[in-house]
Each structure stands twice: as C-alpha cells, then as structure tokens.
Design a protein around this motif. Structure first.
Motif, PDB file in Angstrom:
ATOM      1  N   GLN A 156       3.689  10.632  -7.955  1.00 23.46           N
ATOM      2  CA  GLN A 156       2.689   9.944  -7.146  1.00 23.46           C
ATOM      3  C   GLN A 156       3.270   8.653  -6.568  1.00 23.46           C
ATOM      4  O   GLN A 156       3.059   8.336  -5.396  1.00 23.46           O
ATOM      5  CB  GLN A 156       1.448   9.642  -7.975  1.00 23.46           C
ATOM      6  CG  GLN A 156       0.328   9.017  -7.178  1.00 23.46           C
ATOM      7  CD  GLN A 156      -0.908   8.765  -8.015  1.00 23.46           C
ATOM      8  OE1 GLN A 156      -0.851   8.709  -9.235  1.00 23.46           O
ATOM      9  NE2 GLN A 156      -2.029   8.614  -7.356  1.00 23.46           N
ATOM     10  N   LYS A 157       4.013   7.914  -7.376  1.00 26.62           N
ATOM     11  CA  LYS A 157       4.633   6.677  -6.903  1.00 26.62           C
ATOM     12  C   LYS A 157       5.652   6.974  -5.803  1.00 26.62           C
ATOM     13  O   LYS A 157       5.686   6.299  -4.778  1.00 26.62           O
ATOM     14  CB  LYS A 157       5.314   5.952  -8.066  1.00 26.62           C
ATOM     15  CG  LYS A 157       5.959   4.653  -7.672  1.00 26.62           C
ATOM     16  CD  LYS A 157       6.653   3.967  -8.831  1.00 26.62           C
ATOM     17  CE  LYS A 157       7.335   2.708  -8.337  1.00 26.62           C
ATOM     18  NZ  LYS A 157       8.260   2.161  -9.299  1.00 26.62           N
ATOM     19  N   MET A 194       3.818   7.807  -2.585  1.00 30.27           N
ATOM     20  CA  MET A 194       3.276   6.614  -1.937  1.00 30.27           C
ATOM     21  C   MET A 194       4.381   5.837  -1.227  1.00 30.27           C
ATOM     22  O   MET A 194       4.200   5.368  -0.100  1.00 30.27           O
ATOM     23  CB  MET A 194       2.548   5.737  -2.952  1.00 30.27           C
ATOM     24  CG  MET A 194       1.231   6.326  -3.418  1.00 30.27           C
ATOM     25  SD  MET A 194       0.417   5.387  -4.751  1.00 30.27           S
ATOM     26  CE  MET A 194       0.349   3.750  -4.076  1.00 30.27           C
ATOM     27  N   GLU A 195       5.531   5.711  -1.860  1.00 29.25           N
ATOM     28  CA  GLU A 195       6.651   5.001  -1.248  1.00 29.25           C
ATOM     29  C   GLU A 195       7.145   5.731  -0.009  1.00 29.25           C
ATOM     30  O   GLU A 195       7.440   5.104   1.014  1.00 29.25           O
ATOM     31  CB  GLU A 195       7.784   4.834  -2.261  1.00 29.25           C
ATOM     32  CG  GLU A 195       7.460   3.842  -3.364  1.00 29.25           C
ATOM     33  CD  GLU A 195       8.481   3.844  -4.498  1.00 29.25           C
ATOM     34  OE1 GLU A 195       9.383   4.716  -4.529  1.00 29.25           O
ATOM     35  OE2 GLU A 195       8.377   2.957  -5.370  1.00 29.25           O
ATOM     36  N   GLN A 204       5.355   7.734   1.894  1.00 28.37           N
ATOM     37  CA  GLN A 204       4.323   7.602   2.927  1.00 28.37           C
ATOM     38  C   GLN A 204       4.385   6.231   3.586  1.00 28.37           C
ATOM     39  O   GLN A 204       4.264   6.119   4.805  1.00 28.37           O
ATOM     40  CB  GLN A 204       2.933   7.847   2.334  1.00 28.37           C
ATOM     41  CG  GLN A 204       1.825   7.869   3.373  1.00 28.37           C
ATOM     42  CD  GLN A 204       1.928   9.038   4.322  1.00 28.37           C
ATOM     43  OE1 GLN A 204       2.021  10.177   3.898  1.00 28.37           O
ATOM     44  NE2 GLN A 204       1.928   8.768   5.616  1.00 28.37           N
ATOM     45  N   GLU A 205       4.601   5.184   2.794  1.00 28.92           N
ATOM     46  CA  GLU A 205       4.709   3.833   3.348  1.00 28.92           C
ATOM     47  C   GLU A 205       5.914   3.727   4.281  1.00 28.92           C
ATOM     48  O   GLU A 205       5.822   3.139   5.360  1.00 28.92           O
ATOM     49  CB  GLU A 205       4.807   2.798   2.228  1.00 28.92           C
ATOM     50  CG  GLU A 205       3.499   2.576   1.498  1.00 28.92           C
ATOM     51  CD  GLU A 205       3.637   1.661   0.287  1.00 28.92           C
ATOM     52  OE1 GLU A 205       4.697   1.024   0.100  1.00 28.92           O
ATOM     53  OE2 GLU A 205       2.670   1.585  -0.492  1.00 28.92           O
ATOM     54  N   ASN A 249       5.091   5.598   7.463  1.00 29.63           N
ATOM     55  CA  ASN A 249       4.149   4.849   8.300  1.00 29.63           C
ATOM     56  C   ASN A 249       4.835   3.741   9.087  1.00 29.63           C
ATOM     57  O   ASN A 249       4.417   3.417  10.197  1.00 29.63           O
ATOM     58  CB  ASN A 249       3.024   4.265   7.453  1.00 29.63           C
ATOM     59  CG  ASN A 249       2.074   5.317   6.936  1.00 29.63           C
ATOM     60  OD1 ASN A 249       2.076   6.452   7.379  1.00 29.63           O
ATOM     61  ND2 ASN A 249       1.262   4.942   5.968  1.00 29.63           N
TER      62      ASN A 249
END
Length: 104
Positions: free
Chosen positions: A18-19, A22-23, A25-26, A29
């Motif tokens: 999950q971490k 998220m990294e 995806q950031e 983005n």
C-alpha cells in the motif's frame, strides 16, 4: 498459533505494498505528459492527474479564417497527452494490481 504469524506477515506485506502504491501514485501525479499535433505547432501539457497545465500554440497555426483546424489540433494534442497518461498509469500501477482485476 502458527496461523497468526502468517497473518501478521501478510498484513506487513499488504502495508508495504500500500505504501509503495501511494508513492508510485504520487510520483505519477507529479509527472508531466505532452501531446502534440500539427507537427508540434500545438502542444498540450498535462500532469498524471489528467489536469491540463499548458496549451502552447505556434503563431502560424492561429488563423482567424480557420478556427476549426485549430480546435481539431487542440483536441488531437489533448487526446495524445491523455493517452500517454493512461499508458504510464497502466504500466506503473498495473504491477500492483496484476491478477486482481481492480480499477485504479
């Protein structure tokens, strides 16, 4: 009791994944994607969130007598940038969802 250790290990792996997601995806983005049309006379820049940040037009493509051509070129450049965002998103995030059949 042995099953509890396996469960803890699985939970740690899920938290790590999950971490990492998220990294990823950031980073995605924040990445910039450019689409171009008309031999580069029209350029569109988007970020990984699919937000248009810039539209750059060469003066030679701005013809008051042919607004439709300019509109078409902007649409083409925008769609090209969106396609790049989608392809990068699929390749980046797809490694986390392989075999899970999850939308992202």
């Amino acid at each position: 009791m042995r099953g509890m250790g396996n469960m803890q290990g699985m939970m740690k792996k899920m938290q790590k994944m999950q971490k990492e997601m998220m990294e990823a995806q950031e980073a995605l983005n924040a990445q910039l994607f450019e689409g171009a049309a008309g031999g580069g006379m029209v350029k569109v820049v988007m970020n990984g969130q699919r937000q248009m940040l810039e539209v750059n037009l060469d003066e030679s493509v701005v013809d008051p007598e042919d607004i439709e051509m300019l509109q078409d070129l902007i649409v083409i450049a925008t769609n090209e940038a969106l396609k790049k965002v989608e392809e990068t998103t699929n390749s980046t995030m797809g490694k986390f969802t392989q075999g899970m059949n999850l939308p992202f």
